[in-house]
Motif scaffolding. Sequence first.
Motif: not given
Length: 414
Positions: A371-388
């Motif tokens: 975001h605007r040239g920098t990386f900002e940490s953002r929490p997320v909610t995982v729906l499903r995890r896979g191999r890749d």
Amino acid sequence: MKKGAAILAVVIVVGVSVAVAAALRRDTGSSSLPTALAARTTFVDFLQLRGEIRPVRSIVLTAPSSGTDLQIVDLATNGAKVAAGDAVVTFDPTVQQRTLETKQSELKQAESEIDRTEAEQRRRVASAQSELDEAKKALERARLELHGNELRARIEAEKFVIAVSDAEEHVRELETKVDGERMAAQADVAIARQKREKAQFDVRETERIIASLQVRAPIAGSISLLPNFRAGGPGMRNAPEFKRGDRAWFGAQIAELPDLTSIQLTARVDEADRGRVQVGSTVRVHVDAVPDRELTGTLKDISVVAKPDFTTWPPVRNFDVVVSLAESDPRLRSGMSASARVELDRLPSVLVVPTAAVFQRGPATVVYVLHRGTFESRPVTVLRRGRDQIAIASGVKEGERIALKEPEQEGAAK
């Protein structure tokens, strides 16, 4: 006054330079991180397997179950095309040829023995019959002489009666002897014929064994040579194929004639993944030798019992699986190695990011969004995890660019 203005100009130039350098450094740091786009697509979780291509139907050519020295003297080359009736494997027949010569000699002796026995018994029966004929003639003469007994003295007449009685007894004895000679003759001939039948059986059996030492193709196809497990040394995982000069054992599987019009993939699933795979799952197969084509199949069968795999220590337990393939390819051969992706789960039209883009920061699952040239940490909610891939329920928007490495680690590495 002029001196103060010059100093101010220098300060302004230095400040601008520092700001530009910081911006460039920030942009350079941001652009050095690998990134990916959050995309809305179909999430597919899969299990990667390794296996080999096998025909659904095949004919295995084995070494004969009889014979002594099963040394291969001639063998078709791997992949060679053969017609029905062509010789595929030939074993050394030298020992059996010598055995056949011995059995044929024994058969001739048995046939000669029958001729000798029959001739001897004919002679003995004829001799006994001749004695019987002579005794019957003597009996007839004694009976003729008995007719004048009424004119002879009593003592002399009794002599003729006794002579007739002796002649009759002698005839009965000779008749018994003739019957006995005939029965003995039949028994001796039967024994001689049994010997001949045994010799004939031995000859036919040896000829059958010699014929079985040349294994022919029952159908047309391409030969696939099988591994000689007794030729591999201790610790070898891949045994070499059978070749000329190898010694096989009774029933050893030498070669295979596969019907490649219908093929399948055989593989193994670790016991830890057994609960994740189900019969009927879609499978994508890539054959190593045919890299330009993907085959589609269906998980057809999973073994009920796990088998130990002793190629690793401690041994692990695996379940055998069979994947039926809907199509074939003329370049495929039995035994080719292949990789398979078993579809475990599918979610249509969800937000998907690479697995490497999701990080665990304490109890929170986060991504780093550019975001605007920098990386900002953002929490997320995982729906499903896979191999890749990981399906995201919330926390990031479609089209946003996210880092595949943590910015703090990237900076620390520099």
